[in-house]
Write a protein that holds these residues in place. Sequence first.
Motif, PDB file in Angstrom:
ATOM      1  N   UNK A 155       0.916  -1.325   0.034  1.00 39.77           N
ATOM      2  CA  UNK A 155       0.105   0.074   0.053  1.00 39.77           C
ATOM      3  C   UNK A 155       0.781   1.142   0.043  1.00 39.77           C
ATOM      4  N   UNK A 156       1.786   1.292   0.817  1.00 39.71           N
ATOM      5  CA  UNK A 156       2.779   2.388   0.889  1.00 39.71           C
ATOM      6  C   UNK A 156       3.318   2.706  -0.661  1.00 39.71           C
ATOM      7  N   UNK A 157       3.711   1.639  -1.092  1.00 44.53           N
ATOM      8  CA  UNK A 157       4.701   1.580  -2.555  1.00 44.53           C
ATOM      9  C   UNK A 157       3.513   2.064  -3.387  1.00 44.53           C
ATOM     10  N   UNK A 158       2.437   1.474  -3.818  1.00 41.71           N
ATOM     11  CA  UNK A 158       1.907   1.590  -4.741  1.00 41.71           C
ATOM     12  C   UNK A 158       0.913   2.687  -4.882  1.00 41.71           C
ATOM     13  N   UNK A 159       0.493   2.957  -3.612  1.00 44.31           N
ATOM     14  CA  UNK A 159      -0.385   4.141  -3.456  1.00 44.31           C
ATOM     15  C   UNK A 159      -0.198   5.498  -3.200  1.00 44.31           C
ATOM     16  N   UNK A 160       1.182   5.629  -3.176  1.00 40.77           N
ATOM     17  CA  UNK A 160       2.044   7.027  -2.895  1.00 40.77           C
ATOM     18  C   UNK A 160       2.213   7.509  -4.196  1.00 40.77           C
ATOM     19  N   UNK A 161       1.621   8.846  -4.595  1.00 38.25           N
ATOM     20  CA  UNK A 161       1.932   9.694  -5.566  1.00 38.25           C
ATOM     21  C   UNK A 161       3.481   9.731  -5.809  1.00 38.25           C
ATOM     22  N   UNK A 162       4.131  10.040  -4.624  1.00 39.79           N
ATOM     23  CA  UNK A 162       5.487  10.433  -4.514  1.00 39.79           C
ATOM     24  C   UNK A 162       6.394   9.211  -5.236  1.00 39.79           C
ATOM     25  N   UNK A 163       5.969   7.944  -4.793  1.00 44.74           N
ATOM     26  CA  UNK A 163       6.545   6.694  -5.334  1.00 44.74           C
ATOM     27  C   UNK A 163       6.569   6.725  -6.754  1.00 44.74           C
ATOM     28  N   UNK A 164       5.473   6.854  -7.133  1.00 48.29           N
ATOM     29  CA  UNK A 164       4.842   7.106  -8.793  1.00 48.29           C
ATOM     30  C   UNK A 164       5.799   7.717  -9.527  1.00 48.29           C
ATOM     31  N   UNK A 165       5.824   8.971  -8.744  1.00 52.62           N
ATOM     32  CA  UNK A 165       6.683  10.238  -9.443  1.00 52.62           C
ATOM     33  C   UNK A 165       8.321   9.640  -9.650  1.00 52.62           C
ATOM     34  N   UNK A 166       8.709   8.676  -8.774  1.00 54.02           N
ATOM     35  CA  UNK A 166      10.128   8.508  -8.903  1.00 54.02           C
ATOM     36  C   UNK A 166      10.360   7.148  -9.797  1.00 54.02           C
ATOM     37  N   UNK A 167       9.173   6.467 -10.113  1.00 48.57           N
ATOM     38  CA  UNK A 167       9.309   5.342 -10.850  1.00 48.57           C
ATOM     39  C   UNK A 167       9.549   5.664 -12.238  1.00 48.57           C
ATOM     40  N   UNK A 168      10.011   4.884 -13.222  1.00 50.13           N
ATOM     41  CA  UNK A 168      10.102   5.067 -14.762  1.00 50.13           C
ATOM     42  C   UNK A 168       8.631   5.420 -15.221  1.00 50.13           C
ATOM     43  N   UNK A 169       8.700   6.296 -16.286  1.00 51.59           N
ATOM     44  CA  UNK A 169       7.345   6.684 -16.813  1.00 51.59           C
ATOM     45  C   UNK A 169       6.513   5.636 -17.144  1.00 51.59           C
ATOM     46  N   UNK A 170       7.108   4.672 -17.681  1.00 49.31           N
ATOM     47  CA  UNK A 170       6.195   3.441 -18.256  1.00 49.31           C
ATOM     48  C   UNK A 170       5.653   2.792 -17.039  1.00 49.31           C
ATOM     49  N   UNK A 171       5.930   3.057 -16.083  1.00 48.37           N
ATOM     50  CA  UNK A 171       5.421   2.267 -14.833  1.00 48.37           C
ATOM     51  C   UNK A 171       4.274   2.854 -14.098  1.00 48.37           C
ATOM     52  N   UNK A 172       4.187   4.113 -14.663  1.00 44.32           N
ATOM     53  CA  UNK A 172       3.083   5.116 -14.080  1.00 44.32           C
ATOM     54  C   UNK A 172       1.715   4.528 -14.127  1.00 44.32           C
ATOM     55  N   UNK A 173       1.332   3.907 -15.351  1.00 43.55           N
ATOM     56  CA  UNK A 173       0.138   3.351 -15.436  1.00 43.55           C
ATOM     57  C   UNK A 173      -0.315   2.226 -14.386  1.00 43.55           C
ATOM     58  N   UNK A 174       0.724   1.739 -13.888  1.00 44.73           N
ATOM     59  CA  UNK A 174       0.523   0.816 -12.843  1.00 44.73           C
ATOM     60  C   UNK A 174       0.048   1.257 -11.508  1.00 44.73           C
ATOM     61  N   UNK A 175       0.566   2.286 -11.083  1.00 47.44           N
ATOM     62  CA  UNK A 175       0.372   2.986  -9.882  1.00 47.44           C
ATOM     63  C   UNK A 175      -0.977   3.635 -10.077  1.00 47.44           C
ATOM     64  N   UNK A 176      -1.240   4.035 -11.072  1.00 49.76           N
ATOM     65  CA  UNK A 176      -2.631   4.744 -11.421  1.00 49.76           C
ATOM     66  C   UNK A 176      -3.598   3.712 -11.464  1.00 49.76           C
ATOM     67  N   UNK A 177      -3.426   2.462 -11.910  1.00 46.82           N
ATOM     68  CA  UNK A 177      -4.334   1.299 -11.762  1.00 46.82           C
ATOM     69  C   UNK A 177      -4.615   0.881 -10.414  1.00 46.82           C
ATOM     70  N   UNK A 178      -3.694   0.907  -9.493  1.00 46.22           N
ATOM     71  CA  UNK A 178      -3.572   0.493  -8.107  1.00 46.22           C
ATOM     72  C   UNK A 178      -4.607   1.447  -7.401  1.00 46.22           C
TER      73      UNK A 178
END
Length: 330
Positions: free
Chosen positions: A171-194
């Motif tokens: 939950x901390x990893x996938x639901x945190x917008x700050x973590x999303x912003x640090x991840x590669x852009x291609x992975x951003x939709x996975x955070x958005x889906x979660x």
Amino acid sequence: MPTNTRRFPKLAAALLALGVATNPLPAAAADFTQVPGVYRQAIGDLQVTALFDGVAFLPVQQLKGMPPAKTQASLDTFHVPQTQDGVQTAVNAYLVRRGGELLLVDTGTADCFGPALGQVLGNLRAAGVRPEDVRHVLLTHAHPDHLCGVLTADGQMAYPNATLWLSEADARYWLDPATRDLAPEAMHPLFDMARRAVAPYQAAGRFKAVGDGDALPAGVERVATPGHTPGHTSWRVHGSGQASLLVWGDVVHYHAVQLRHPEAAFEYDSDRRQAVASRKRLLAEVAERGEWVAGAHLPFPGMGHVVREGRHSAASYRWVPTEFGPIGKP
């Protein structure tokens, strides 16, 4: 690769980043499809229903730490279906009736991965179960092939009376917008889906992020198996006496290889060394216990046992699938 790109324009890139290819059946096979993907298994007083979501294809090259020839030899030995896109890999979810309560472990892909998947909700109804009757949804982790199915096609809660359970670390990893912003852009939709998937449950007060020592539904044990994701969790459901079922999520992706060679890692494990350690520990545990196991990416219905092979210092295991049999009481 067919994907729901209207909802997530970058989803195709994200799925490629996870190493997933999906393909619908060719037109010639349209009249040669299986009956609904439902399989029932009694484990003591637990009533378990395996629910098939579909198949994806994982490229052989994404299995790491193994010589390619050795990998292919294991796949050939166990006659694993392969296409030019990769190794055929099932996606499964598991419904457990414990007493008068229904628990669902993982939920499949819904429409996130295209038409070759997304069958869990339909198969749940084919099994004679209303989604409204499910009381708890236990998520092994927050990847879309386990999480997207918590929503209906119009974005509503597929299980409106259920509480959604996810590990605190995921939950901390996938639901945190700050973590999303640090991840590669291609992975951003996975955070958005979660975040999109859990949002209605959060709004309804039906989402719980759980850590060590937190209260869980009756008869449920959280087994930490981190590595594939930071908070990857296997769920053990206890019945009466010695009856239990362990649903291990993504501890194993390539069953024909990773059981014989637990040291083989998946390219997109978030921490490969930790994922290997979790797999070695869990395989040894379930083999010693002789416990019933269910796996999200084991060949459907994905239920059976793990047995240790040989007496070498490097542990090797074999999958023993359940045998079809009539169950139930008149």
